[in-house]
Motif scaffolding. Structure first.
Motif, PDB file in Angstrom:
ATOM      1  N   SER A 231       1.058  -1.184  -0.263  1.00 41.64           N
ATOM      2  CA  SER A 231       0.107   0.365  -0.227  1.00 41.64           C
ATOM      3  C   SER A 231       1.249   1.623   0.082  1.00 41.64           C
ATOM      4  O   SER A 231       1.963   1.636   0.339  1.00 41.64           O
ATOM      5  N   TYR A 232       0.350   2.050  -0.791  1.00 44.42           N
ATOM      6  CA  TYR A 232       1.714   3.607  -1.005  1.00 44.42           C
ATOM      7  C   TYR A 232       0.936   4.559   0.899  1.00 44.42           C
ATOM      8  O   TYR A 232      -0.663   4.017   1.237  1.00 44.42           O
ATOM      9  N   SER A 233       2.047   4.653   1.369  1.00 47.06           N
ATOM     10  CA  SER A 233       1.957   5.725   2.346  1.00 47.06           C
ATOM     11  C   SER A 233       0.922   6.782   2.194  1.00 47.06           C
ATOM     12  O   SER A 233       0.889   7.006   0.999  1.00 47.06           O
ATOM     13  N   GLN A 234       1.283   7.683   3.407  1.00 46.88           N
ATOM     14  CA  GLN A 234       0.412   9.226   3.033  1.00 46.88           C
ATOM     15  C   GLN A 234       0.955   9.706   2.410  1.00 46.88           C
ATOM     16  O   GLN A 234       0.150  10.535   1.643  1.00 46.88           O
ATOM     17  N   ARG A 235       2.109  10.315   2.789  1.00 47.97           N
ATOM     18  CA  ARG A 235       2.820  10.774   1.665  1.00 47.97           C
ATOM     19  C   ARG A 235       3.305  10.093   0.188  1.00 47.97           C
ATOM     20  O   ARG A 235       3.036  11.217  -0.356  1.00 47.97           O
ATOM     21  N   GLU A 236       2.671   9.096   0.266  1.00 47.18           N
ATOM     22  CA  GLU A 236       3.058   9.016  -1.590  1.00 47.18           C
ATOM     23  C   GLU A 236       1.688   9.134  -1.592  1.00 47.18           C
ATOM     24  O   GLU A 236       1.787   9.845  -3.400  1.00 47.18           O
ATOM     25  N   LYS A 237       1.168   8.902  -1.454  1.00 49.77           N
ATOM     26  CA  LYS A 237      -0.838   9.037  -2.206  1.00 49.77           C
ATOM     27  C   LYS A 237      -1.113  10.699  -2.235  1.00 49.77           C
ATOM     28  O   LYS A 237      -1.196  11.314  -3.183  1.00 49.77           O
ATOM     29  N   MET A 238      -0.539  11.494  -1.170  1.00 50.56           N
ATOM     30  CA  MET A 238      -1.002  13.201  -1.675  1.00 50.56           C
ATOM     31  C   MET A 238       0.302  13.733  -2.326  1.00 50.56           C
ATOM     32  O   MET A 238      -0.015  14.244  -3.382  1.00 50.56           O
ATOM     33  N   ALA A 239       1.518  12.791  -2.482  1.00 48.39           N
ATOM     34  CA  ALA A 239       2.274  13.262  -3.423  1.00 48.39           C
ATOM     35  C   ALA A 239       2.005  13.590  -5.398  1.00 48.39           C
ATOM     36  O   ALA A 239       1.655  14.243  -6.097  1.00 48.39           O
ATOM     37  N   ILE A 240       1.507  11.836  -5.387  1.00 48.00           N
ATOM     38  CA  ILE A 240       0.561  11.732  -6.493  1.00 48.00           C
ATOM     39  C   ILE A 240      -0.728  12.745  -7.057  1.00 48.00           C
ATOM     40  O   ILE A 240      -0.494  12.817  -7.788  1.00 48.00           O
ATOM     41  N   VAL A 241      -1.162  12.822  -6.231  1.00 56.87           N
ATOM     42  CA  VAL A 241      -2.717  13.469  -6.109  1.00 56.87           C
ATOM     43  C   VAL A 241      -1.940  15.147  -6.912  1.00 56.87           C
ATOM     44  O   VAL A 241      -2.612  15.311  -7.757  1.00 56.87           O
ATOM     45  N   ASP A 263      -6.779  -0.449   9.184  1.00 59.07           N
ATOM     46  CA  ASP A 263      -5.570   1.125   9.352  1.00 59.07           C
ATOM     47  C   ASP A 263      -6.929   2.335   9.128  1.00 59.07           C
ATOM     48  O   ASP A 263      -7.375   2.316   8.143  1.00 59.07           O
ATOM     49  N   SER A 264      -7.523   2.488  10.145  1.00 57.58           N
ATOM     50  CA  SER A 264      -8.505   3.594  10.230  1.00 57.58           C
ATOM     51  C   SER A 264      -8.455   4.938   9.765  1.00 57.58           C
ATOM     52  O   SER A 264      -8.930   5.227   9.027  1.00 57.58           O
ATOM     53  N   LYS A 265      -6.633   5.031   9.288  1.00 54.21           N
ATOM     54  CA  LYS A 265      -6.816   6.181   8.771  1.00 54.21           C
ATOM     55  C   LYS A 265      -5.892   6.474   7.798  1.00 54.21           C
ATOM     56  O   LYS A 265      -5.360   7.163   7.440  1.00 54.21           O
ATOM     57  N   ALA A 266      -5.805   5.247   7.128  1.00 54.73           N
ATOM     58  CA  ALA A 266      -5.147   5.154   5.717  1.00 54.73           C
ATOM     59  C   ALA A 266      -6.683   5.441   4.451  1.00 54.73           C
ATOM     60  O   ALA A 266      -7.478   4.718   4.195  1.00 54.73           O
ATOM     61  N   ASP A 267      -6.478   6.403   3.944  1.00 50.68           N
ATOM     62  CA  ASP A 267      -7.870   7.356   3.255  1.00 50.68           C
ATOM     63  C   ASP A 267      -7.031   6.852   1.902  1.00 50.68           C
ATOM     64  O   ASP A 267      -6.170   6.299   2.184  1.00 50.68           O
ATOM     65  N   PRO A 268      -8.670   7.084   1.019  1.00 49.33           N
ATOM     66  CA  PRO A 268      -7.854   6.393  -0.226  1.00 49.33           C
ATOM     67  C   PRO A 268      -7.488   7.718  -1.089  1.00 49.33           C
ATOM     68  O   PRO A 268      -7.417   9.027  -0.650  1.00 49.33           O
ATOM     69  N   LEU A 269      -6.504   8.037  -2.657  1.00 46.99           N
ATOM     70  CA  LEU A 269      -6.301   9.038  -2.607  1.00 46.99           C
ATOM     71  C   LEU A 269      -7.636   9.668  -2.697  1.00 46.99           C
ATOM     72  O   LEU A 269      -7.281  10.789  -3.302  1.00 46.99           O
ATOM     73  N   TYR A 270      -8.562   9.278  -3.382  1.00 42.60           N
ATOM     74  CA  TYR A 270     -10.106  10.621  -3.509  1.00 42.60           C
ATOM     75  C   TYR A 270      -9.859  11.641  -2.445  1.00 42.60           C
ATOM     76  O   TYR A 270     -10.317  12.735  -2.719  1.00 42.60           O
ATOM     77  N   ALA A 271      -8.867  10.995  -1.303  1.00 47.10           N
ATOM     78  CA  ALA A 271      -9.374  11.989  -0.230  1.00 47.10           C
ATOM     79  C   ALA A 271      -8.181  13.172  -0.125  1.00 47.10           C
ATOM     80  O   ALA A 271      -9.195  13.629   0.644  1.00 47.10           O
TER      81      ALA A 271
END
Length: 449
Positions: A231-241, A263-271
């Protein structure tokens, strides 16, 4: 929820937790009625469902007993350990619940079943789905939600229609979803790959491709990637978007295993975006069953009209019966009950598989390579010496009644592939996982000699 379903759920938990072991005789019906404070017919209905699931069997004038469960049987060798299949485990399929929902759907929607619906989907299901998606941090307007015939239909439409960025090339992670790769190559769609490993993705390379290539959209599985399991990290998700918005590239996010997230803090890219460049797709094939053929697509305003037009041309509507049954299944609370049940089952198996691989890698690091995955789910993989003949390995394991799969089909034909052995835990019982992995390692050792 019906009383017998509550009792059934509790009995299933006791069996899964080992309080009732294989071969054990269950308490009498009278004992159960006193324990659960209900009548005999309610207990009998719950026991009959357990019998239909092949979890218990009855002996006249004796009582009910726990079945000595087995994995799938190979006609030649007996026990079959299937590490190749990623299909839902039939042992946890909600037969009775869903049958009830289908029957209720026929009663409630009998008039609608004899006419064509709308290309967007059943209105009442979309209303339910809007609330349901919010549980995954996907806050969408009803107008932007489409019910599709699985995720594959949504991918086919998105690949075909013209996007506002007027670009044509699809960018896809390597490795990735084999059926989408087949679709792209069969239809000669312009496509490029970007390498994804256990460590993630090279964001500099992603930016280079977004900037210099004619990328229409980037297809990605941020959560529990298939086949890597990462799974992507939060940092990777934010950077991709952020990169997608900067270079006017759309993202098609396939969140097919959202229901298994712990993990309740694992949001999708959409978020992480402004809803303008991320297309969110969700499937129910892994959490319920593939034959349901229901997917959900959240479509940005910029392509909303065209998506609807193309969907009408492909099919008038998705299966009304499946849509109506799913609506009842979610609204009644049955889906949430089933989700928690299957989530616990898969989580236990996944953790067992990870634990076994970590333990054996400490001993056999010269035989195979394995990188532990944080928050793994369902599947993972190992690599091994390139000198080993994979076809021969698969054949030898098959003779031992062990099914495995390689990366074949998960890479574009033009992209260099990494030799991997995919390992999926959904269809192997927890108490057989270690045996299967030890047999696989032994064969790798034997073939190195």
């Amino acid at each position: 929820m019906y009383k017998y379903l509550e009792i059934l759920s509790h009995m299933e938990s006791l069996i899964e937790d080992g309080e009732y072991k294989e071969g054990d005789k269950l308490p009498s019906i009278r004992d159960f009625t006193e324990r659960y404070g209900c009548n005999k017919s309610t207990i009998i209905r719950a026991l009959e469902e357990l019998e239909r699931q092949h979890r218990v069997y009855s002996i006249p004038k004796s009582g009910y007993y726990i079945v000595k469960r087995k994995n799938t049987v190979n006609s030649n060798k007996g026990l079959l350990l299937d590490f190749a299949s990623s299909a839902a485990d039939p042992q946890v399929f909600p037969y009775l619940d869903f049958q009830h929902c289908i029957n209720q759907a026929i009663d409630i929607y009998k008039n609608e079943l004899f006419i064509y619906g709308t290309s967007k989907g059943l209105t009442s299901l979309i209303n339910i789905m809007q609330k349901h998606l919010a549980n995954y941090q996907v806050f969408a307007n009803k107008d932007n939600i489409f019910i599709t015939s699985g995720v594959q239909q949504a991918l086919a439409i998105l690949t075909t229609l013209t996007f506002p960025n007027r670009k044509e090339t699809i960018l896809i992670e390597q490795p990735s979803y084999h059926l989408f790769i087949d679709y792209l190559e069969t239809h000669n769609i312009p496509v490029l790959g970007i390498k994804r490993t256990s460590k993630g993705i090279d964001l500099n390379e992603l930016e280079r491709l977004f900037k210099t290539e004619n990328i229409k959209f980037f297809y990605t599985m941020p959560r529990f990637h298939n086949p890597l399991g990462t799974s992507y990290s939060q940092r990777e998700k934010m950077a991709i978007v952020k990169l997608a918005q900067k270079y006017d590239v759309f993202i098609v996010e396939d969140d097919y295993l959202a229901d298994l997230e712990e993990d309740s803090k694992a949001d999708p890219l959409y978020a992480y975006g402004d809803f303008s460049h991320v297309i969110y797709l969700k499937s129910y094939s892994k959490i319920i069953f593939p034959g349901l053929r229901i997917g959900v697509a959240v479509i940005p305003n910029a392509i909303l009209e065209n998506f609807g037009k193309y969907k009408r041309l492909i099919d008038v509507d998705s299966s009304m019966l499946s849509q109506a049954a799913l609506e009842i299944y979610i609204k009644s609370g049955m889906f949430e009950r089933h989700k928690q049940k299957i989530k616990a089952s898969y989580s236990s198996r996944s953790k067992c598989l990870t634990s076994v691989l970590e333990k054996q890698y400490e001993v056999y690091s010269d035989v195979f390579k394995y990188e532990p995955i944080k928050n793994s789910c369902i599947h993972t993989y190992i690599t091994f010496d390139e000198k080993i003949n994979r076809e021969k390995l698969i054949h030898r394991l098959k003779k031992k009644s062990i099914r495995v799969a390689t990366e074949e089909g998960n890479y574009l034909s033009t992209f260099p592939s990494e030799r991997i052995l995919k390992l999926n835990a959904t269809n192997v019982r927890e108490d057989y996982i270690e045996k299967g992995i030890l047999d696989i390692i032994q064969e790798l050792k034997n073939m190195e000699i």
